[in-house]
Design a protein around this motif. Structure first.
Motif, PDB file in Angstrom:
ATOM      1  N   LEU A 185       0.854  -1.194   0.000  1.00  0.00           N
ATOM      2  CA  LEU A 185       0.000   0.000   0.000  1.00  0.00           C
ATOM      3  C   LEU A 185       0.886   1.238   0.000  1.00  0.00           C
ATOM      4  O   LEU A 185       1.923   1.261   0.669  1.00  0.00           O
ATOM      5  CB  LEU A 185      -0.893   0.046   1.245  1.00  0.00           C
ATOM      6  N   ASP A 186       0.448   2.268  -0.685  1.00  0.00           N
ATOM      7  CA  ASP A 186       1.200   3.515  -0.623  1.00  0.00           C
ATOM      8  C   ASP A 186       0.877   4.247   0.679  1.00  0.00           C
ATOM      9  O   ASP A 186      -0.066   3.907   1.389  1.00  0.00           O
ATOM     10  CB  ASP A 186       0.923   4.389  -1.851  1.00  0.00           C
ATOM     11  N   HIS A 187       1.692   5.250   1.004  1.00  0.00           N
ATOM     12  CA  HIS A 187       1.506   5.973   2.269  1.00  0.00           C
ATOM     13  C   HIS A 187       0.171   6.705   2.331  1.00  0.00           C
ATOM     14  O   HIS A 187      -0.435   6.815   3.400  1.00  0.00           O
ATOM     15  CB  HIS A 187       2.661   6.950   2.486  1.00  0.00           C
ATOM     16  N   LYS A 188      -0.292   7.196   1.214  1.00  0.00           N
ATOM     17  CA  LYS A 188      -1.580   7.896   1.185  1.00  0.00           C
ATOM     18  C   LYS A 188      -2.711   6.960   1.615  1.00  0.00           C
ATOM     19  O   LYS A 188      -3.540   7.308   2.456  1.00  0.00           O
ATOM     20  CB  LYS A 188      -1.831   8.450  -0.223  1.00  0.00           C
ATOM     21  N   THR A 189      -2.717   5.761   1.055  1.00  0.00           N
ATOM     22  CA  THR A 189      -3.751   4.780   1.411  1.00  0.00           C
ATOM     23  C   THR A 189      -3.631   4.377   2.870  1.00  0.00           C
ATOM     24  O   THR A 189      -4.637   4.301   3.593  1.00  0.00           O
ATOM     25  CB  THR A 189      -3.650   3.545   0.499  1.00  0.00           C
ATOM     26  N   ARG A 190      -2.410   4.129   3.333  1.00  0.00           N
ATOM     27  CA  ARG A 190      -2.207   3.763   4.737  1.00  0.00           C
ATOM     28  C   ARG A 190      -2.713   4.879   5.659  1.00  0.00           C
ATOM     29  O   ARG A 190      -3.333   4.612   6.689  1.00  0.00           O
ATOM     30  CB  ARG A 190      -0.737   3.490   5.015  1.00  0.00           C
ATOM     31  N   SER A 191      -2.463   6.124   5.278  1.00  0.00           N
ATOM     32  CA  SER A 191      -2.941   7.250   6.086  1.00  0.00           C
ATOM     33  C   SER A 191      -4.458   7.267   6.183  1.00  0.00           C
ATOM     34  O   SER A 191      -5.022   7.474   7.265  1.00  0.00           O
ATOM     35  CB  SER A 191      -2.441   8.577   5.505  1.00  0.00           C
ATOM     36  N   MET A 192      -5.133   7.060   5.063  1.00  0.00           N
ATOM     37  CA  MET A 192      -6.603   7.071   5.095  1.00  0.00           C
ATOM     38  C   MET A 192      -7.129   5.923   5.946  1.00  0.00           C
ATOM     39  O   MET A 192      -8.100   6.100   6.700  1.00  0.00           O
ATOM     40  CB  MET A 192      -7.159   7.025   3.679  1.00  0.00           C
ATOM     41  N   LEU A 193      -6.496   4.767   5.863  1.00  0.00           N
ATOM     42  CA  LEU A 193      -6.900   3.644   6.715  1.00  0.00           C
ATOM     43  C   LEU A 193      -6.725   3.989   8.191  1.00  0.00           C
ATOM     44  O   LEU A 193      -7.598   3.692   9.020  1.00  0.00           O
ATOM     45  CB  LEU A 193      -6.091   2.392   6.367  1.00  0.00           C
ATOM     46  N   ASN A 194      -5.602   4.628   8.514  1.00  0.00           N
ATOM     47  CA  ASN A 194      -5.360   4.994   9.910  1.00  0.00           C
ATOM     48  C   ASN A 194      -6.408   5.961  10.436  1.00  0.00           C
ATOM     49  O   ASN A 194      -6.846   5.845  11.581  1.00  0.00           O
ATOM     50  CB  ASN A 194      -3.961   5.590  10.073  1.00  0.00           C
ATOM     51  N   LEU A 195      -6.807   6.920   9.613  1.00  0.00           N
ATOM     52  CA  LEU A 195      -7.844   7.855  10.047  1.00  0.00           C
ATOM     53  C   LEU A 195      -9.127   7.111  10.400  1.00  0.00           C
ATOM     54  O   LEU A 195      -9.770   7.399  11.415  1.00  0.00           O
ATOM     55  CB  LEU A 195      -8.111   8.908   8.977  1.00  0.00           C
ATOM     56  N   ALA A 196      -9.488   6.168   9.574  1.00  0.00           N
ATOM     57  CA  ALA A 196     -10.706   5.386   9.836  1.00  0.00           C
ATOM     58  C   ALA A 196     -10.549   4.519  11.075  1.00  0.00           C
ATOM     59  O   ALA A 196     -11.447   4.461  11.927  1.00  0.00           O
ATOM     60  CB  ALA A 196     -11.048   4.534   8.618  1.00  0.00           C
ATOM     61  N   MET A 197      -9.410   3.843  11.200  1.00  0.00           N
ATOM     62  CA  MET A 197      -9.212   2.956  12.353  1.00  0.00           C
ATOM     63  C   MET A 197      -9.129   3.728  13.662  1.00  0.00           C
ATOM     64  O   MET A 197      -9.700   3.298  14.679  1.00  0.00           O
ATOM     65  CB  MET A 197      -7.956   2.107  12.155  1.00  0.00           C
ATOM     66  N   LEU A 198      -8.455   4.867  13.656  1.00  0.00           N
ATOM     67  CA  LEU A 198      -8.362   5.656  14.878  1.00  0.00           C
ATOM     68  C   LEU A 198      -9.706   6.239  15.269  1.00  0.00           C
ATOM     69  O   LEU A 198      -9.995   6.404  16.461  1.00  0.00           O
ATOM     70  CB  LEU A 198      -7.295   6.741  14.729  1.00  0.00           C
ATOM     71  N   THR A 199     -10.535   6.535  14.283  1.00  0.00           N
ATOM     72  CA  THR A 199     -11.907   6.954  14.583  1.00  0.00           C
ATOM     73  C   THR A 199     -12.673   5.804  15.219  1.00  0.00           C
ATOM     74  O   THR A 199     -13.343   5.977  16.242  1.00  0.00           O
ATOM     75  CB  THR A 199     -12.618   7.442  13.307  1.00  0.00           C
ATOM     76  N   ALA A 200     -12.566   4.625  14.633  1.00  0.00           N
ATOM     77  CA  ALA A 200     -13.270   3.453  15.162  1.00  0.00           C
ATOM     78  C   ALA A 200     -12.829   3.134  16.591  1.00  0.00           C
ATOM     79  O   ALA A 200     -13.643   2.730  17.420  1.00  0.00           O
ATOM     80  CB  ALA A 200     -13.035   2.249  14.259  1.00  0.00           C
ATOM     81  N   LEU A 201     -11.560   3.342  16.867  1.00  0.00           N
ATOM     82  CA  LEU A 201     -11.020   3.059  18.197  1.00  0.00           C
ATOM     83  C   LEU A 201     -11.191   4.219  19.175  1.00  0.00           C
ATOM     84  O   LEU A 201     -10.833   4.097  20.343  1.00  0.00           O
ATOM     85  CB  LEU A 201      -9.534   2.707  18.083  1.00  0.00           C
ATOM     86  N   ASN A 202     -11.710   5.351  18.680  1.00  0.00           N
ATOM     87  CA  ASN A 202     -11.903   6.552  19.487  1.00  0.00           C
ATOM     88  C   ASN A 202     -10.595   6.986  20.151  1.00  0.00           C
ATOM     89  O   ASN A 202     -10.496   7.090  21.370  1.00  0.00           O
ATOM     90  CB  ASN A 202     -13.005   6.361  20.523  1.00  0.00           C
ATOM     91  N   ARG A 203      -9.610   7.249  19.307  1.00  0.00           N
ATOM     92  CA  ARG A 203      -8.292   7.689  19.770  1.00  0.00           C
ATOM     93  C   ARG A 203      -7.992   9.079  19.209  1.00  0.00           C
ATOM     94  O   ARG A 203      -7.185   9.246  18.312  1.00  0.00           O
ATOM     95  CB  ARG A 203      -7.205   6.703  19.326  1.00  0.00           C
ATOM     96  N   PRO A 204      -8.660  10.124  19.740  1.00  0.00           N
ATOM     97  CA  PRO A 204      -8.526  11.465  19.168  1.00  0.00           C
ATOM     98  C   PRO A 204      -7.111  12.024  19.211  1.00  0.00           C
ATOM     99  O   PRO A 204      -6.698  12.733  18.290  1.00  0.00           O
ATOM    100  CB  PRO A 204      -9.487  12.318  19.993  1.00  0.00           C
ATOM    101  N   GLN A 205      -6.332  11.738  20.254  1.00  0.00           N
ATOM    102  CA  GLN A 205      -4.977  12.282  20.316  1.00  0.00           C
ATOM    103  C   GLN A 205      -4.129  11.702  19.194  1.00  0.00           C
ATOM    104  O   GLN A 205      -3.399  12.429  18.523  1.00  0.00           O
ATOM    105  CB  GLN A 205      -4.347  11.988  21.668  1.00  0.00           C
ATOM    106  N   GLU A 206      -4.218  10.416  18.960  1.00  0.00           N
ATOM    107  CA  GLU A 206      -3.480   9.789  17.864  1.00  0.00           C
ATOM    108  C   GLU A 206      -4.012  10.277  16.516  1.00  0.00           C
ATOM    109  O   GLU A 206      -3.252  10.484  15.580  1.00  0.00           O
ATOM    110  CB  GLU A 206      -3.583   8.266  17.939  1.00  0.00           C
ATOM    111  N   LEU A 207      -5.310  10.456  16.427  1.00  0.00           N
ATOM    112  CA  LEU A 207      -5.919  10.933  15.186  1.00  0.00           C
ATOM    113  C   LEU A 207      -5.339  12.278  14.775  1.00  0.00           C
ATOM    114  O   LEU A 207      -5.016  12.480  13.602  1.00  0.00           O
ATOM    115  CB  LEU A 207      -7.442  11.035  15.328  1.00  0.00           C
TER     116      LEU A 207
END
Length: 111
Positions: free
Chosen positions: A38-60
Protein backbone atom coordinates in the motif's frame (compact mmCIF):
# COMPACT_ATOMS: atom_id res chain seq x y z
CA UNK A 1 4.18 11.59 9.69
CA UNK A 2 7.84 11.89 8.88
CA UNK A 3 11.21 11.18 10.41
CA UNK A 4 11.18 14.37 12.51
CA UNK A 5 7.88 13.33 14.14
CA UNK A 6 9.18 9.84 14.86
CA UNK A 7 12.37 11.25 16.36
CA UNK A 8 10.36 13.64 18.57
CA UNK A 9 8.51 10.69 20.09
CA UNK A 10 11.73 9.85 21.95
CA UNK A 11 12.15 13.33 23.45
CA UNK A 12 11.47 13.16 27.14
CA UNK A 13 10.41 9.51 27.03
CA UNK A 14 11.01 7.82 30.36
CA UNK A 15 13.14 4.75 30.85
CA UNK A 16 9.93 2.90 31.68
CA UNK A 17 8.22 3.84 28.38
CA UNK A 18 11.31 3.66 26.15
CA UNK A 19 10.94 -0.06 25.28
CA UNK A 20 7.36 0.35 24.04
CA UNK A 21 8.29 3.45 22.04
CA UNK A 22 11.19 1.55 20.45
CA UNK A 23 8.89 -1.32 19.47
CA UNK A 24 6.27 1.02 18.02
CA UNK A 25 8.96 2.82 16.05
CA UNK A 26 10.52 -0.39 14.75
CA UNK A 27 7.30 -2.14 13.77
CA UNK A 28 4.75 0.56 12.99
CA UNK A 29 7.02 3.16 11.41
CA UNK A 30 9.62 0.73 10.14
CA UNK A 31 8.26 -2.62 9.10
CA UNK A 32 4.60 -1.80 8.41
CA UNK A 33 4.90 1.64 6.75
CA UNK A 34 7.76 0.46 4.55
CA UNK A 35 5.89 -2.52 3.09
CA UNK A 36 5.24 -2.28 -0.65
CA UNK A 37 1.59 -3.40 -0.72
CA UNK A 38 0.00 0.00 0.00
CA UNK A 39 1.20 3.51 -0.62
CA UNK A 40 1.51 5.97 2.27
CA UNK A 41 -1.58 7.90 1.18
CA UNK A 42 -3.75 4.78 1.41
CA UNK A 43 -2.21 3.76 4.74
CA UNK A 44 -2.94 7.25 6.09
CA UNK A 45 -6.60 7.07 5.10
CA UNK A 46 -6.90 3.64 6.71
CA UNK A 47 -5.36 4.99 9.91
CA UNK A 48 -7.84 7.85 10.05
CA UNK A 49 -10.71 5.39 9.84
CA UNK A 50 -9.21 2.96 12.35
CA UNK A 51 -8.36 5.66 14.88
CA UNK A 52 -11.91 6.95 14.58
CA UNK A 53 -13.27 3.45 15.16
CA UNK A 54 -11.02 3.06 18.20
CA UNK A 55 -11.90 6.55 19.49
CA UNK A 56 -8.29 7.69 19.77
CA UNK A 57 -8.53 11.46 19.17
CA UNK A 58 -4.98 12.28 20.32
CA UNK A 59 -3.48 9.79 17.86
CA UNK A 60 -5.92 10.93 15.19
CA UNK A 61 -4.66 14.51 15.39
CA UNK A 62 -1.13 13.43 14.57
CA UNK A 63 -2.30 11.18 11.78
CA UNK A 64 -4.35 13.98 10.20
CA UNK A 65 -1.11 15.92 9.85
CA UNK A 66 0.60 12.83 8.52
CA UNK A 67 -2.18 12.19 6.03
CA UNK A 68 -1.86 15.71 4.66
CA UNK A 69 1.90 15.20 4.35
CA UNK A 70 1.22 11.96 2.49
CA UNK A 71 -0.96 13.69 -0.09
CA UNK A 72 -4.43 13.07 1.35
CA UNK A 73 -6.61 16.07 0.60
CA UNK A 74 -9.00 17.72 3.03
CA UNK A 75 -11.87 16.46 0.89
CA UNK A 76 -10.57 12.90 1.10
CA UNK A 77 -10.20 13.20 4.87
CA UNK A 78 -13.76 14.46 5.05
CA UNK A 79 -14.97 11.50 2.97
CA UNK A 80 -13.10 9.01 5.14
CA UNK A 81 -14.68 10.50 8.25
CA UNK A 82 -18.14 10.50 6.65
CA UNK A 83 -17.64 6.81 5.91
CA UNK A 84 -16.85 6.21 9.58
CA UNK A 85 -20.15 7.83 10.54
CA UNK A 86 -22.00 4.85 9.10
CA UNK A 87 -19.66 2.07 10.20
CA UNK A 88 -18.33 3.40 13.51
CA UNK A 89 -21.20 5.54 14.73
CA UNK A 90 -22.03 9.20 14.97
CA UNK A 91 -20.26 9.95 18.28
CA UNK A 92 -16.94 8.60 16.99
CA UNK A 93 -17.24 10.41 13.67
CA UNK A 94 -18.30 13.68 15.29
CA UNK A 95 -15.29 13.61 17.59
CA UNK A 96 -13.00 12.90 14.65
CA UNK A 97 -14.49 15.77 12.69
CA UNK A 98 -13.88 18.08 15.67
CA UNK A 99 -10.28 16.92 16.09
CA UNK A 100 -9.59 17.19 12.37
CA UNK A 101 -11.11 20.65 12.12
CA UNK A 102 -8.92 21.80 15.00
CA UNK A 103 -5.79 20.41 13.32
CA UNK A 104 -6.69 22.03 10.01
CA UNK A 105 -7.27 25.35 11.76
CA UNK A 106 -3.90 25.09 13.52
CA UNK A 107 -2.20 24.43 10.19
CA UNK A 108 -3.96 27.40 8.57
CA UNK A 109 -2.93 29.66 11.46
CA UNK A 110 0.70 28.65 11.03
CA UNK A 111 0.73 29.87 7.44
Amino acid sequence: MGEAYVNRTFEGVSDFCRPVQELVTEYAWGKVWSRPGLDHKTRSMLNLAMLTALNRPQELAGHVRGALNNGVTELQIQEVLLQTLIYCGAPAALESFRVTESVLQDIRNQH
